[in-house]
Motif scaffolding. Structure first.
Motif, PDB file in Angstrom:
ATOM      1  N   THR A 152       1.120  -1.081   0.140  1.00 24.19           N
ATOM      2  CA  THR A 152      -0.012   0.160  -0.099  1.00 24.19           C
ATOM      3  C   THR A 152       0.697   1.009   0.191  1.00 24.19           C
ATOM      4  O   THR A 152       2.058   0.938   0.859  1.00 24.19           O
ATOM      5  CB  THR A 152      -0.355   0.289   1.408  1.00 24.19           C
ATOM      6  OG1 THR A 152      -1.800   1.183   1.145  1.00 24.19           O
ATOM      7  CG2 THR A 152      -0.322  -0.056   2.836  1.00 24.19           C
ATOM      8  N   ASP A 153       0.513   2.684  -0.984  1.00 26.93           N
ATOM      9  CA  ASP A 153       0.999   3.433  -0.437  1.00 26.93           C
ATOM     10  C   ASP A 153       0.421   4.084   0.779  1.00 26.93           C
ATOM     11  O   ASP A 153      -0.511   3.598   1.072  1.00 26.93           O
ATOM     12  CB  ASP A 153       0.785   4.385  -1.930  1.00 26.93           C
ATOM     13  CG  ASP A 153       0.754   6.158  -1.652  1.00 26.93           C
ATOM     14  OD1 ASP A 153       2.019   5.737  -1.231  1.00 26.93           O
ATOM     15  OD2 ASP A 153       0.993   6.791  -3.397  1.00 26.93           O
ATOM     16  N   VAL A 154       1.488   4.491   1.106  1.00 27.59           N
ATOM     17  CA  VAL A 154       1.463   5.569   2.390  1.00 27.59           C
ATOM     18  C   VAL A 154      -0.442   6.466   2.821  1.00 27.59           C
ATOM     19  O   VAL A 154      -0.336   6.816   3.235  1.00 27.59           O
ATOM     20  CB  VAL A 154       2.321   6.276   3.136  1.00 27.59           C
ATOM     21  CG1 VAL A 154       2.641   6.755   4.446  1.00 27.59           C
ATOM     22  CG2 VAL A 154       3.872   5.220   3.522  1.00 27.59           C
ATOM     23  N   VAL A 155       0.162   7.330   1.309  1.00 28.46           N
ATOM     24  CA  VAL A 155      -0.485   8.850   1.133  1.00 28.46           C
ATOM     25  C   VAL A 155      -1.629   8.092   0.067  1.00 28.46           C
ATOM     26  O   VAL A 155      -1.665   8.108  -0.801  1.00 28.46           O
ATOM     27  CB  VAL A 155      -0.203   9.704   1.091  1.00 28.46           C
ATOM     28  CG1 VAL A 155      -1.396  10.792   1.233  1.00 28.46           C
ATOM     29  CG2 VAL A 155       1.068   9.886   1.859  1.00 28.46           C
ATOM     30  N   GLY A 206      -1.845   4.708   4.003  1.00 29.75           N
ATOM     31  CA  GLY A 206      -1.944   3.252   4.251  1.00 29.75           C
ATOM     32  C   GLY A 206      -1.569   2.056   5.127  1.00 29.75           C
ATOM     33  O   GLY A 206      -1.951   1.478   6.672  1.00 29.75           O
ATOM     34  N   ARG A 207      -0.405   3.495   6.667  1.00 31.57           N
ATOM     35  CA  ARG A 207      -0.444   2.874   8.230  1.00 31.57           C
ATOM     36  C   ARG A 207      -1.805   2.657   8.470  1.00 31.57           C
ATOM     37  O   ARG A 207      -1.579   1.341   8.782  1.00 31.57           O
ATOM     38  CB  ARG A 207       0.270   3.929   8.689  1.00 31.57           C
ATOM     39  CG  ARG A 207       0.570   3.755  10.185  1.00 31.57           C
ATOM     40  CD  ARG A 207       2.410   2.135   9.877  1.00 31.57           C
ATOM     41  NE  ARG A 207       2.291   1.497  11.273  1.00 31.57           N
ATOM     42  CZ  ARG A 207       3.547   2.296  12.007  1.00 31.57           C
ATOM     43  NH1 ARG A 207       4.169   2.675  11.008  1.00 31.57           N
ATOM     44  NH2 ARG A 207       3.497   1.713  13.192  1.00 31.57           N
ATOM     45  N   GLU A 208      -2.981   3.330   8.519  1.00 29.16           N
ATOM     46  CA  GLU A 208      -4.268   3.307   9.782  1.00 29.16           C
ATOM     47  C   GLU A 208      -4.799   2.076   8.814  1.00 29.16           C
ATOM     48  O   GLU A 208      -5.881   1.058   9.472  1.00 29.16           O
ATOM     49  CB  GLU A 208      -4.500   4.467   9.244  1.00 29.16           C
ATOM     50  CG  GLU A 208      -4.293   5.730  10.282  1.00 29.16           C
ATOM     51  CD  GLU A 208      -5.480   6.742   9.932  1.00 29.16           C
ATOM     52  OE1 GLU A 208      -5.297   7.508  10.892  1.00 29.16           O
ATOM     53  OE2 GLU A 208      -5.393   6.510   9.228  1.00 29.16           O
ATOM     54  N   LEU A 209      -4.511   2.380   7.703  1.00 29.43           N
ATOM     55  CA  LEU A 209      -5.295   0.227   7.011  1.00 29.43           C
ATOM     56  C   LEU A 209      -4.484  -0.497   7.428  1.00 29.43           C
ATOM     57  O   LEU A 209      -5.222  -1.387   7.946  1.00 29.43           O
ATOM     58  CB  LEU A 209      -5.173   1.226   5.335  1.00 29.43           C
ATOM     59  CG  LEU A 209      -5.715  -0.754   4.409  1.00 29.43           C
ATOM     60  CD1 LEU A 209      -6.836  -0.510   4.780  1.00 29.43           C
ATOM     61  CD2 LEU A 209      -5.298   0.040   2.825  1.00 29.43           C
ATOM     62  N   ALA A 210      -2.946  -0.771   7.360  1.00 34.52           N
ATOM     63  CA  ALA A 210      -2.376  -1.620   8.103  1.00 34.52           C
ATOM     64  C   ALA A 210      -3.189  -2.122   9.467  1.00 34.52           C
ATOM     65  O   ALA A 210      -3.530  -2.946   9.448  1.00 34.52           O
ATOM     66  CB  ALA A 210      -1.267  -1.645   7.813  1.00 34.52           C
ATOM     67  N   GLU A 211      -2.952  -0.724  10.170  1.00 37.93           N
ATOM     68  CA  GLU A 211      -3.388  -1.492  11.302  1.00 37.93           C
ATOM     69  C   GLU A 211      -4.706  -2.257  11.399  1.00 37.93           C
ATOM     70  O   GLU A 211      -5.690  -2.859  11.713  1.00 37.93           O
ATOM     71  CB  GLU A 211      -3.419  -0.045  12.149  1.00 37.93           C
ATOM     72  CG  GLU A 211      -1.683   0.538  12.544  1.00 37.93           C
ATOM     73  CD  GLU A 211      -1.748   1.744  13.278  1.00 37.93           C
ATOM     74  OE1 GLU A 211      -2.857   1.658  13.122  1.00 37.93           O
ATOM     75  OE2 GLU A 211      -0.705   2.131  14.173  1.00 37.93           O
TER      76      GLU A 211
END
Length: 751
Positions: free
Chosen positions: A677-680, A687-692
């Motif tokens: 995933t892209d971060v933005v 992207g970080r919140e998506l991974a969490e």
């Protein structure tokens, strides 16, 4: 009293008056003799004190030349500062003796010249100017001056000792005569007393009543006098306390204060005036102006004579905080001064003088300038980070497809050559974006504890073929293990950029010096330099013997695309990258330069914990696989490119344009092995919140991030969060395959 007794009493009184008059005259002469003896002793002491000051200054100067210890320099300055006032005081005390005054006026310039020679020797020694020192010593001027000065002081002492002997003898003779007169007077008084006692006995009864009345009046008078005396003592004590408070306040003020008359003569000054304005006893404002060049607050426009604060205040003007910059001729640093002035009026309302107060705003102005420069660089950095994301998305597609195009055009050399030109241009654009991100402090750092001396030794070996034979490379490394917590690859790039700049500043060859030291930046340094955190640092200095920089160029040196080189010979991003790397690493950078005398750039790097970390092992060439990769990328061009590349490597792909669509697919049961995933990304979360969130649905899911620039989602304090894998845009097919394989074989899991 019978007539005979009256005659005898009258004669006795006449004799007593004569004796008294003679005694008073001799007593006055005795007192005068005593005063002159004391005065001569005081002059001798001042001559001795002056001799000690001269010897002390000369000894401190020699000590500094031998040991180069700052303590000797401080001792020299302390003694030097007292010599001129001591000479002035001595001249005042011998003004009654023209020969002594003439001898002292001839000695004074010799003594001051001797101090100037000593100060010059110390400056040459501090600058390691051996040729200058040899030339100065060859003149032999200092010793000859000191011998002459000491000889003159000996002559002064001899004359004063002669005067002391003569005045002491004269005082003793006067004392003997005075004693004889006092004895004769005492005998006459004794006779008169006896006669008066007889007469007083007769008149005692007549005077008793009068005495009682006088006693009562005297008691009243004594009471009144005692009360008045008590009031006067109290008033005197209060006045003395007020004077002491005022004097202490005046002498301890940080601002320089000058009280002048209408001719510009300094009537009163405080110690701060000596430090700030270089004022010395006996100077007037004309002397002070001759020591420096004075400019308006812009530091460029000279201050005209009629615009000087002293001229304005003596014209009757009242003003606050007039701004001006003073540049001393002796090479001392410039001072930024704020001056306030008030005229003084006499009883008739005419101007009789003025008071000038000088506030040193140098540190404040320097801090404001540094803060302004830092804010400007930060603003440029934010602008750079904002555009880097879209540029890197486009460059990912361009470079990835041109790489494929080059490989597919092996049978068509002409078209392949055109494709390679496009690929090279894309690569240069990617490097340019990375340089800008380095300046903007948006590059992902991977810091570790690096043994700085070993790293600099290795870098020096790499620099030798790069800089050429005309550049001499030297290293001065502090002994012992010394680690810095930095990204070693970025350190290598930073030193390389500074070395190339140094080479270009030495077109005819020169010396490049690399130094390392352990240093501590204290609170005072932090207050004078914006964004500096006090504490220990590892200092790396890169110095050259090149053309140097002016102060204006130093202020712009870290700005992107600023360069003094010819068009095509420099991008102006070298020092910008170094600035970004040091700041992002939590360090500090400082330039010291002077036109014609070379440049030193000091990097203050955060210290490590004392043990160096092993370098990461090289990763072998990665291959493809058969797993399923879930691609979350909002840019359709990049998304299509990535899925095509992954499929060409054998992977199965699932794609989503935002976090919302990705979550819907995952919640619906979409199977995958890696979240890429892209971060933005759009969709309400990063992207970080998506991974969490995915980790709560699929515990242990593996994640690989990608981004055109780093932000606070996965980077904190300039380094990637622990365990995070990041593939920075733009990237090539091999790099993509390598990072996908690394993530699948045990990379980060979202938790």
């Amino acid at each position: 009293m019978i007539p005979t007794q009256r005659v005898i009493l009258g004669a006795g009184l006449a004799i007593l008056l004569i004796i008294t008059a003679a005694s008073i005259a001799l007593d006055v002469k005795s007192r005068s003799d005593t005063i002159w003896v004391s005065h001569t002793v005081q002059v001798l002491k001042k001559i001795s004190d002056l001799r000690v000051l001269l010897r002390r200054a000369e000894s401190a100067a020699r000590g500094y030349e031998i040991y180069r210890n700052q303590a000797f320099s401080d001792e020299f300055e302390a003694a030097h500062a007292q010599i001129a006032p001591a000479l002035a005081s001595l001249k005042r005390d011998v003004r009654d003796n023209p020969d002594q005054v003439a001898l002292l006026e001839g000695t004074e310039p010799l003594a001051l010249r001797r101090m100037e020679v000593a100060a010059a020797a110390m400056r040459l020694r501090a600058a390691n100017d051996e040729a200058g020192i040899a030339a100065l010593q060859g003149k032999g001027e200092g010793r000859g001056l000191m011998d002459t000065v000491m000889g003159n002081l000996d002559q002064l002492s001899a004359e004063e000792e002669r005067l002391l002997t003569a005045r002491s003898q004269d005082s003793r003779r006067t004392g003997i005569v005075l004693l004889g007169i006092d004895v004769a007077g005492a005998l006459v008084i004794l006779l008169l007393v006896l006669m008066v006692m007889r007469e007083s006995h007769r008149a005692q009864s007549a005077l008793k009543s009068t005495l009682d009345e006088a006693t009562a009046a005297n008691e009243q008078l004594e009471a009144a006098v005692a009360e008045r005396t008590e009031h006067l003592v109290t008033a005197h004590d209060e006045l003395r306390l007020s004077v002491n408070v005022l004097q202490s306040t005046f002498r301890s003020m940080a601002e320089a204060v000058l009280v002048i008359d209408t001719e510009g003569n300094v009537l009163l000054s405080n110690p701060a005036a000596e430090h700030m304005l270089l004022h010395r006893a006996g100077m007037n404002l004309r002397n002070l102006r001759a020591l420096s060049d004075v400019f308006h607050g812009d530091g460029i426009t000279p201050l005209q004579a009629d615009e000087l604060p002293s001229r304005r205040v003596l014209r009757g003007e009242h003003f606050e905080a007039i701004e001006m910059i003073v540049r001393p001729h002796n090479g001392s640093p410039s001072r930024h001064l704020m001056i306030s002035g008030r005229p003084m009026l006499d009883g008739q309302g005419d101007i009789s003088g003025a008071v000038l107060v000088y506030h040193d705003a140098t540190t404040t102005r320097d801090t404001e300038r540094q803060l302004h420069q830092s804010q400007k660089l930060d603003a440029i950095g934010k602008l750079t980070g904002g555009v880097a994301h879209d540029f890197n998305n486009m460059l990912t597609v361009i470079s990835g497809n041109t790489e494929t195009l080059v490989a597919s055009l092996k049978q068509q050399p002409e078209l392949q050559r055109v494709a390679r030109l496009i690929d090279d241009a894309a690569e240069r654009c990617a490097e340019l974006i990375q340089h800008l991100l380095a300046f903007a402090r948006k590059q992902p750092l991977q810091p570790r504890n690096v043994e700085i001396n070993a790293a600099i030794t290795d870098i020096a070996k790499l620099l030798r073929p790069t800089l050429g034979e005309q550049i001499q490379i030297e290293t001065v490394l502090e002994q012992g293990q010394m680690t810095a917590h930095i990204d070693p690859s970025r350190l290598t790039n930073a030193v390389l950029n500074m070395a190339i700049n140094a080479r270009d500043a030495m077109p005819n060859g020169g010396k490049l010096l690399l130094e390392t030291h352990r240093v501590v930046l204290d609170e005072a340094y932090a207050q004078a330099n914006a964004e500096v955190v006090p504490g220990p640092y590892v200092m790396l200095a890169v110095s050259d013997t090149g053309t140097g920089m002016s102060s204006d160029i130093q202020q712009k040196a870290f700005e992107p695309f600023f360069t003094t080189k010819e068009v095509g010979k420099g991008s102006g991003l070298g020092l910008s990258m170094v600035y970004g790397f040091v700041k992002q690493s939590g360090g500090h950078i400082k330039i010291y330069s002077e036109p014609g005398h070379g440049t030193t750039i000091k990097l203050y790097l955060p210290p490590g914990d004392g043990t160096s970390d092993a370098a990461a092992a090289a990763v072998p060439q990665a291959e493809g696989g058969a797993e399923t990769i879930f691609v979350v990328e909002d840019d359709p061009l990049v998304r299509n490119f990535v899925t095509a590349q992954l499929q060409s490597l054998g992977y199965k792909t699932v794609a989503a344009a935002d976090s919302k669509a990705a979550l819907e697919l995952i919640e619906a049961g979409q199977a995958f092995d890696l979240l890429f995933t892209d971060v933005v990304i759009p969709g309400g979360i990063s992207g970080r919140e998506l991974a969490e969130k995915v980790a709560t649905l699929r515990p242990g899911v593996k994640v690989l991030y990608t981004s055109g620039y780093t932000d606070n989602a996965i980077v904190h304090h300039g380094k990637l969060d622990d365990g995070v894998l990041l593939l920075t845009k733009p990237y090539r097919r091999n790099t993509l395959a390598e990072m996908i394989r690394k993530a699948l074989n045990g990379g980060m899991t979202a938790s």
